[in-house]
Design a protein around this motif. Structure first.
Motif, PDB file in Angstrom:
ATOM      1  N   ILE A 142      -6.578  -5.230   6.980  1.00  0.00           N
ATOM      2  CA  ILE A 142      -5.686  -4.682   5.961  1.00  0.00           C
ATOM      3  C   ILE A 142      -6.458  -4.216   4.725  1.00  0.00           C
ATOM      4  CG2 ILE A 142      -5.168  -6.896   4.885  1.00  0.00           C
ATOM      5  CD1 ILE A 142      -2.613  -4.152   5.521  1.00  0.00           C
ATOM      6  N   GLU A 143      -7.565  -4.879   4.412  1.00  0.00           N
ATOM      7  CA  GLU A 143      -8.357  -4.491   3.247  1.00  0.00           C
ATOM      8  C   GLU A 143      -8.924  -3.081   3.416  1.00  0.00           C
ATOM      9  OE1 GLU A 143     -12.345  -5.899   0.849  1.00  0.00           O
ATOM     10  OE2 GLU A 143     -11.325  -7.332   2.145  1.00  0.00           O
ATOM     11  N   LEU A 144      -9.403  -2.765   4.597  1.00  0.00           N
ATOM     12  CA  LEU A 144      -9.928  -1.424   4.872  1.00  0.00           C
ATOM     13  C   LEU A 144      -8.818  -0.384   4.784  1.00  0.00           C
ATOM     14  CD1 LEU A 144     -12.311   0.356   5.707  1.00  0.00           C
ATOM     15  CD2 LEU A 144     -11.751  -0.175   8.078  1.00  0.00           C
ATOM     16  N   LEU A 145      -7.659  -0.710   5.328  1.00  0.00           N
ATOM     17  CA  LEU A 145      -6.519   0.202   5.282  1.00  0.00           C
ATOM     18  C   LEU A 145      -6.080   0.457   3.842  1.00  0.00           C
ATOM     19  CD1 LEU A 145      -4.449   1.823   6.879  1.00  0.00           C
ATOM     20  CD2 LEU A 145      -3.032  -0.224   6.941  1.00  0.00           C
ATOM     21  N   MET A 146      -6.023  -0.573   3.032  1.00  0.00           N
ATOM     22  CA  MET A 146      -5.624  -0.421   1.633  1.00  0.00           C
ATOM     23  C   MET A 146      -6.672   0.371   0.845  1.00  0.00           C
ATOM     24  SD  MET A 146      -2.674  -1.644   1.585  1.00  0.00           S
ATOM     25  CE  MET A 146      -2.324  -1.645  -0.151  1.00  0.00           C
ATOM     26  N   THR A 147      -7.949   0.180   1.173  1.00  0.00           N
ATOM     27  CA  THR A 147      -9.015   0.945   0.526  1.00  0.00           C
ATOM     28  C   THR A 147      -8.873   2.425   0.852  1.00  0.00           C
ATOM     29  OG1 THR A 147     -10.501  -0.957   0.632  1.00  0.00           O
ATOM     30  CG2 THR A 147     -11.512   1.198   0.306  1.00  0.00           C
ATOM     31  N   ALA A 148      -8.622   2.736   2.106  1.00  0.00           N
ATOM     32  CA  ALA A 148      -8.442   4.126   2.522  1.00  0.00           C
ATOM     33  C   ALA A 148      -7.230   4.752   1.828  1.00  0.00           C
ATOM     34  CB  ALA A 148      -8.293   4.205   4.034  1.00  0.00           C
ATOM     35  N   LEU A 149      -6.153   4.008   1.728  1.00  0.00           N
ATOM     36  CA  LEU A 149      -4.952   4.500   1.049  1.00  0.00           C
ATOM     37  C   LEU A 149      -5.236   4.747  -0.438  1.00  0.00           C
ATOM     38  CD1 LEU A 149      -1.959   5.197   1.067  1.00  0.00           C
ATOM     39  CD2 LEU A 149      -1.467   2.772   0.717  1.00  0.00           C
ATOM     40  N   ALA A 150      -5.947   3.819  -1.063  1.00  0.00           N
ATOM     41  CA  ALA A 150      -6.283   3.975  -2.481  1.00  0.00           C
ATOM     42  C   ALA A 150      -7.143   5.221  -2.711  1.00  0.00           C
ATOM     43  CB  ALA A 150      -7.004   2.728  -2.986  1.00  0.00           C
ATOM     44  N   ILE A 151      -8.114   5.440  -1.859  1.00  0.00           N
ATOM     45  CA  ILE A 151      -8.976   6.621  -1.992  1.00  0.00           C
ATOM     46  C   ILE A 151      -8.164   7.898  -1.786  1.00  0.00           C
ATOM     47  CG2 ILE A 151     -10.908   7.881  -0.941  1.00  0.00           C
ATOM     48  CD1 ILE A 151     -12.194   5.103  -0.443  1.00  0.00           C
ATOM     49  N   ALA A 152      -7.269   7.897  -0.816  1.00  0.00           N
ATOM     50  CA  ALA A 152      -6.425   9.065  -0.580  1.00  0.00           C
ATOM     51  C   ALA A 152      -5.559   9.362  -1.801  1.00  0.00           C
ATOM     52  CB  ALA A 152      -5.549   8.839   0.651  1.00  0.00           C
ATOM     53  N   LEU A 153      -4.995   8.335  -2.423  1.00  0.00           N
ATOM     54  CA  LEU A 153      -4.165   8.536  -3.609  1.00  0.00           C
ATOM     55  C   LEU A 153      -4.986   9.058  -4.787  1.00  0.00           C
ATOM     56  CD1 LEU A 153      -1.864   5.393  -3.394  1.00  0.00           C
ATOM     57  CD2 LEU A 153      -1.223   7.776  -2.991  1.00  0.00           C
ATOM     58  N   ILE A 154      -6.195   8.552  -4.940  1.00  0.00           N
ATOM     59  CA  ILE A 154      -7.070   9.038  -6.015  1.00  0.00           C
ATOM     60  C   ILE A 154      -7.379  10.510  -5.814  1.00  0.00           C
ATOM     61  CG2 ILE A 154      -9.406   8.878  -6.957  1.00  0.00           C
ATOM     62  CD1 ILE A 154      -9.178   5.813  -6.418  1.00  0.00           C
ATOM     63  N   ILE A 155      -7.731  10.887  -4.596  1.00  0.00           N
ATOM     64  CA  ILE A 155      -8.054  12.287  -4.300  1.00  0.00           C
ATOM     65  C   ILE A 155      -6.823  13.176  -4.507  1.00  0.00           C
ATOM     66  CG2 ILE A 155      -8.700  13.885  -2.450  1.00  0.00           C
ATOM     67  CD1 ILE A 155     -10.542  11.607  -1.415  1.00  0.00           C
ATOM     68  N   GLU A 156      -5.663  12.713  -4.062  1.00  0.00           N
ATOM     69  CA  GLU A 156      -4.428  13.488  -4.221  1.00  0.00           C
ATOM     70  C   GLU A 156      -4.071  13.681  -5.691  1.00  0.00           C
ATOM     71  OE1 GLU A 156      -2.214  15.018  -2.103  1.00  0.00           O
ATOM     72  OE2 GLU A 156      -3.665  14.705  -0.509  1.00  0.00           O
ATOM     73  N   GLY A 157      -4.416  12.722  -6.528  1.00  0.00           N
ATOM     74  CA  GLY A 157      -4.072  12.814  -7.940  1.00  0.00           C
ATOM     75  C   GLY A 157      -5.053  13.607  -8.775  1.00  0.00           C
ATOM     76  N   LEU A 158      -6.231  13.866  -8.245  1.00  0.00           N
ATOM     77  CA  LEU A 158      -7.249  14.574  -9.021  1.00  0.00           C
ATOM     78  C   LEU A 158      -6.845  15.998  -9.395  1.00  0.00           C
ATOM     79  CD1 LEU A 158     -10.650  13.512  -7.433  1.00  0.00           C
ATOM     80  CD2 LEU A 158      -9.838  13.057  -9.749  1.00  0.00           C
ATOM     81  N   ILE A 159      -6.332  16.740  -8.460  1.00  0.00           N
ATOM     82  CA  ILE A 159      -6.022  18.153  -8.705  1.00  0.00           C
ATOM     83  C   ILE A 159      -4.937  18.311  -9.775  1.00  0.00           C
ATOM     84  CG2 ILE A 159      -5.264  20.336  -7.673  1.00  0.00           C
ATOM     85  CD1 ILE A 159      -8.112  19.387  -6.879  1.00  0.00           C
TER      86      ILE A 159
END
Length: 61
Positions: free
Chosen positions: A3-20
């Motif tokens: 679950i930690e890896l899954l949550m890390t991947a989700l967090a990175i995806a949200l960061i990337i989505e919010g950058l633009i």
């Protein structure tokens, strides 16, 4: 996969989505307005393409 890896991947995806929108709000807004004018079929095709690219990248990893 834990679950930690899954949550890390989700967090990175949200960061990337919010950058633009955070860095380029006017360009992002124009893009969203343009996207709103597209047909549902075109939007669906874009979504399916993004899913396939993501699945291929995940498979390669």
């Amino acid at each position: 996969m834990n679950i930690e890896l899954l949550m890390t991947a989700l967090a990175i995806a949200l960061i990337i989505e919010g950058l633009i929108p955070a860095l380029f709000p006017n360009k992002w807004r124009a893009y969203v307005l343009k996207l709103a004018e597209e047909t549902p079929q075109a939007i669906r095709s874009i979504g399916i393409t993004i899913i396939l690219v993501g699945a291929i990248i995940l498979w390669l990893i």
